[in-house]
Design a protein around this motif. Structure first.
Motif, PDB file in Angstrom:
ATOM      1  N   VAL A 134       0.856  -1.357  -0.061  1.00 31.14           N
ATOM      2  CA  VAL A 134      -0.004   0.037  -0.084  1.00 31.14           C
ATOM      3  C   VAL A 134       0.895   1.080  -0.163  1.00 31.14           C
ATOM      4  O   VAL A 134       0.730   2.174  -0.769  1.00 31.14           O
ATOM      5  CB  VAL A 134      -0.938   0.014   1.144  1.00 31.14           C
ATOM      6  CG1 VAL A 134      -1.537   1.241   1.362  1.00 31.14           C
ATOM      7  CG2 VAL A 134      -1.815  -1.118   1.127  1.00 31.14           C
ATOM      8  N   MET A 135       1.791   1.279   0.792  1.00 36.07           N
ATOM      9  CA  MET A 135       2.767   2.340   1.055  1.00 36.07           C
ATOM     10  C   MET A 135       3.288   2.763  -0.281  1.00 36.07           C
ATOM     11  O   MET A 135       3.633   4.013  -0.847  1.00 36.07           O
ATOM     12  CB  MET A 135       3.436   2.302   2.405  1.00 36.07           C
ATOM     13  CG  MET A 135       3.041   2.192   3.456  1.00 36.07           C
ATOM     14  SD  MET A 135       1.804   3.984   3.839  1.00 36.07           S
ATOM     15  CE  MET A 135       3.212   4.985   3.757  1.00 36.07           C
ATOM     16  N   LEU A 136       4.079   1.802  -0.833  1.00 38.94           N
ATOM     17  CA  LEU A 136       4.752   1.869  -2.104  1.00 38.94           C
ATOM     18  C   LEU A 136       4.035   2.218  -3.131  1.00 38.94           C
ATOM     19  O   LEU A 136       4.518   3.089  -4.039  1.00 38.94           O
ATOM     20  CB  LEU A 136       5.435   0.354  -2.434  1.00 38.94           C
ATOM     21  CG  LEU A 136       6.598   0.051  -1.530  1.00 38.94           C
ATOM     22  CD1 LEU A 136       6.935  -1.508  -1.676  1.00 38.94           C
ATOM     23  CD2 LEU A 136       7.985   0.983  -1.944  1.00 38.94           C
ATOM     24  N   THR A 137       2.823   1.806  -3.291  1.00 34.00           N
ATOM     25  CA  THR A 137       2.113   2.166  -4.439  1.00 34.00           C
ATOM     26  C   THR A 137       1.624   3.375  -4.395  1.00 34.00           C
ATOM     27  O   THR A 137       1.556   4.464  -4.955  1.00 34.00           O
ATOM     28  CB  THR A 137       0.610   1.413  -4.214  1.00 34.00           C
ATOM     29  OG1 THR A 137       0.847   0.059  -4.489  1.00 34.00           O
ATOM     30  CG2 THR A 137      -0.275   1.664  -5.504  1.00 34.00           C
ATOM     31  N   ALA A 138       1.176   3.968  -3.076  1.00 40.24           N
ATOM     32  CA  ALA A 138       0.852   5.536  -2.739  1.00 40.24           C
ATOM     33  C   ALA A 138       2.358   6.354  -2.976  1.00 40.24           C
ATOM     34  O   ALA A 138       1.833   7.238  -3.561  1.00 40.24           O
ATOM     35  CB  ALA A 138       0.377   5.463  -1.296  1.00 40.24           C
ATOM     36  N   LEU A 139       3.213   6.102  -2.473  1.00 38.93           N
ATOM     37  CA  LEU A 139       4.451   6.884  -2.698  1.00 38.93           C
ATOM     38  C   LEU A 139       4.978   7.043  -4.010  1.00 38.93           C
ATOM     39  O   LEU A 139       4.989   8.114  -4.372  1.00 38.93           O
ATOM     40  CB  LEU A 139       5.465   6.130  -1.831  1.00 38.93           C
ATOM     41  CG  LEU A 139       6.983   6.682  -1.976  1.00 38.93           C
ATOM     42  CD1 LEU A 139       7.132   8.036  -1.474  1.00 38.93           C
ATOM     43  CD2 LEU A 139       8.260   5.844  -1.510  1.00 38.93           C
ATOM     44  N   TRP A 140       5.086   5.967  -4.889  1.00 35.51           N
ATOM     45  CA  TRP A 140       5.705   6.131  -6.226  1.00 35.51           C
ATOM     46  C   TRP A 140       4.589   6.762  -7.244  1.00 35.51           C
ATOM     47  O   TRP A 140       4.893   7.453  -7.950  1.00 35.51           O
ATOM     48  CB  TRP A 140       6.161   4.737  -6.592  1.00 35.51           C
ATOM     49  CG  TRP A 140       7.424   4.342  -5.915  1.00 35.51           C
ATOM     50  CD1 TRP A 140       7.572   3.132  -4.991  1.00 35.51           C
ATOM     51  CD2 TRP A 140       8.518   5.158  -5.648  1.00 35.51           C
ATOM     52  NE1 TRP A 140       8.763   3.292  -4.758  1.00 35.51           N
ATOM     53  CE2 TRP A 140       9.480   4.289  -4.990  1.00 35.51           C
ATOM     54  CE3 TRP A 140       8.986   6.202  -6.434  1.00 35.51           C
ATOM     55  CZ2 TRP A 140      10.922   4.898  -4.659  1.00 35.51           C
ATOM     56  CZ3 TRP A 140      10.378   6.773  -6.055  1.00 35.51           C
ATOM     57  CH2 TRP A 140      11.175   5.978  -5.593  1.00 35.51           C
ATOM     58  N   THR A 141       3.276   6.337  -6.767  1.00 32.92           N
ATOM     59  CA  THR A 141       2.362   7.129  -7.665  1.00 32.92           C
ATOM     60  C   THR A 141       2.289   8.706  -7.581  1.00 32.92           C
ATOM     61  O   THR A 141       2.276   9.533  -8.417  1.00 32.92           O
ATOM     62  CB  THR A 141       0.862   6.418  -7.408  1.00 32.92           C
ATOM     63  OG1 THR A 141       0.839   5.060  -7.615  1.00 32.92           O
ATOM     64  CG2 THR A 141      -0.297   7.083  -8.269  1.00 32.92           C
ATOM     65  N   ALA A 142       2.155   9.067  -6.114  1.00 33.90           N
ATOM     66  CA  ALA A 142       2.459  10.434  -5.569  1.00 33.90           C
ATOM     67  C   ALA A 142       3.567  11.014  -6.408  1.00 33.90           C
ATOM     68  O   ALA A 142       3.724  12.271  -6.951  1.00 33.90           O
ATOM     69  CB  ALA A 142       2.255  10.398  -4.201  1.00 33.90           C
ATOM     70  N   ALA A 143       4.772  10.403  -6.163  1.00 30.95           N
ATOM     71  CA  ALA A 143       5.763  10.670  -6.737  1.00 30.95           C
ATOM     72  C   ALA A 143       5.969  11.144  -8.082  1.00 30.95           C
ATOM     73  O   ALA A 143       6.315  12.051  -8.700  1.00 30.95           O
ATOM     74  CB  ALA A 143       7.010  10.098  -6.391  1.00 30.95           C
ATOM     75  N   TYR A 144       5.496  10.170  -9.019  1.00 31.54           N
ATOM     76  CA  TYR A 144       5.312  10.337 -10.347  1.00 31.54           C
ATOM     77  C   TYR A 144       4.382  11.374 -10.745  1.00 31.54           C
ATOM     78  O   TYR A 144       4.647  12.056 -11.722  1.00 31.54           O
ATOM     79  CB  TYR A 144       4.716   8.958 -10.952  1.00 31.54           C
ATOM     80  CG  TYR A 144       4.868   8.960 -12.227  1.00 31.54           C
ATOM     81  CD1 TYR A 144       5.912   8.524 -13.106  1.00 31.54           C
ATOM     82  CD2 TYR A 144       3.943   9.102 -13.072  1.00 31.54           C
ATOM     83  CE1 TYR A 144       6.170   8.391 -14.702  1.00 31.54           C
ATOM     84  CE2 TYR A 144       3.753   9.154 -14.726  1.00 31.54           C
ATOM     85  CZ  TYR A 144       5.030   8.734 -15.338  1.00 31.54           C
ATOM     86  OH  TYR A 144       4.843   8.635 -16.822  1.00 31.54           O
ATOM     87  N   VAL A 145       3.151  11.400 -10.300  1.00 29.84           N
ATOM     88  CA  VAL A 145       2.362  12.661 -10.543  1.00 29.84           C
ATOM     89  C   VAL A 145       2.863  13.914 -10.029  1.00 29.84           C
ATOM     90  O   VAL A 145       2.877  14.862 -11.072  1.00 29.84           O
ATOM     91  CB  VAL A 145       0.921  12.326  -9.721  1.00 29.84           C
ATOM     92  CG1 VAL A 145      -0.162  13.690  -9.664  1.00 29.84           C
ATOM     93  CG2 VAL A 145       0.258  11.216 -10.101  1.00 29.84           C
ATOM     94  N   ALA A 146       3.474  13.852  -9.134  1.00 31.65           N
ATOM     95  CA  ALA A 146       4.090  15.096  -8.808  1.00 31.65           C
ATOM     96  C   ALA A 146       5.364  15.748  -9.698  1.00 31.65           C
ATOM     97  O   ALA A 146       5.303  16.701 -10.088  1.00 31.65           O
ATOM     98  CB  ALA A 146       4.710  15.322  -7.215  1.00 31.65           C
ATOM     99  N   GLU A 147       6.131  14.831 -10.126  1.00 30.33           N
ATOM    100  CA  GLU A 147       7.389  15.086 -11.044  1.00 30.33           C
ATOM    101  C   GLU A 147       6.531  15.604 -12.350  1.00 30.33           C
ATOM    102  O   GLU A 147       7.223  16.344 -13.026  1.00 30.33           O
ATOM    103  CB  GLU A 147       8.047  13.849 -11.138  1.00 30.33           C
ATOM    104  CG  GLU A 147       9.255  14.010 -11.850  1.00 30.33           C
ATOM    105  CD  GLU A 147       9.252  13.861 -13.219  1.00 30.33           C
ATOM    106  OE1 GLU A 147      10.059  14.481 -14.119  1.00 30.33           O
ATOM    107  OE2 GLU A 147       8.344  13.083 -13.783  1.00 30.33           O
TER     108      GLU A 147
END
Length: 203
Positions: A134-147
């Motif tokens: 859950v945390m990895l999915t949320a983290l990397w999805t948020a990072a990709y959207v932010a970038e």
């Protein structure tokens, strides 16, 4: 025509497999009942992390603009050492997913003090794996959207020396190396669900 000769000892008996090969096989060999898709998913997880790890190490040691910089790290910790440790730790954490299909994810191996040979409680492996997914999915999805939006996870503008700022092939290589991280969480989640179902069916 060439022939393959098995290694033998001076007495003529076949040599036993090397220790490293034995350990490698034991760490990766799936237990009975693991679906093929699940094996592939578990084995793929470390490879979703590998490109970004290699990229970080190469940048730390090759890029003249990055080499020697410590950023917000303490002065006693060289940036290159931090990057190597971070990359090694990332790969180690990713490799734990293989335990969800291998024997050491169901029975504690011999090197674990006090617990060796005992069954691994399903929840002891499943809950951390599920939380991680859950945390990895949320983290990397948020990072990709932010970038993509041109900001950091904190909402601040990306710094001028951010890898994608240069554009061209440098930006493309960065995305090729980091985009696979989007698969880490979902793959881990799927393997975790399969692990719980298999352990429940076995009883």
């Amino acid at each position: 025509m060439t022939s393959t000769v098995s290694p033998v000892t001076p007495s003529g008996a076949a040599r036993p497999p090397g220790r490293m090969r034995t350990v490698w096989a034991a760490a990766h060999a799936p237990v009975a009942g693991v679906p093929r898709w699940c094996r592939i998913a578990a084995y793929a997880i470390p490879f979703t992390v590998l490109p970004s790890s290699v990229w970080r190490v190469l940048v730390a040691f090759v890029d003249e603009d990055t080499a020697g910089k410590t950023g917000s790290l303490p002065s006693w910790l060289p940036g290159e050492v931090y990057v190597v440790l971070l990359s090694a730790l990332s790969e180690l954490v990713a490799f734990t997913a293989v335990g969800l299909i291998a024997g050491w994810g169901e029975v504690f191996p011999r090197w674990v003090p006090l617990l060796r040979g005992r069954r691994v409680p399903t929840g002891a492996a499943a809950w951390p794996a599920a939380f991680g997914a859950v945390m990895l999915t949320a983290l990397w999805t948020a990072a990709y959207v932010a970038e993509t939006a041109g900001v950091t996870l904190r909402g601040e503008p990306l710094p001028p020396d951010y890898p994608t700022a240069a554009g061209g092939w440098e930006s493309a290589v960065f995305h090729v190396c980091y985009t696979p991280l989007l698969l880490w969480g979902p793959l881990l989640g799927a393997v975790t669900v399969a692990y719980v179902r298999r352990r429940r069916d076995v009883g």
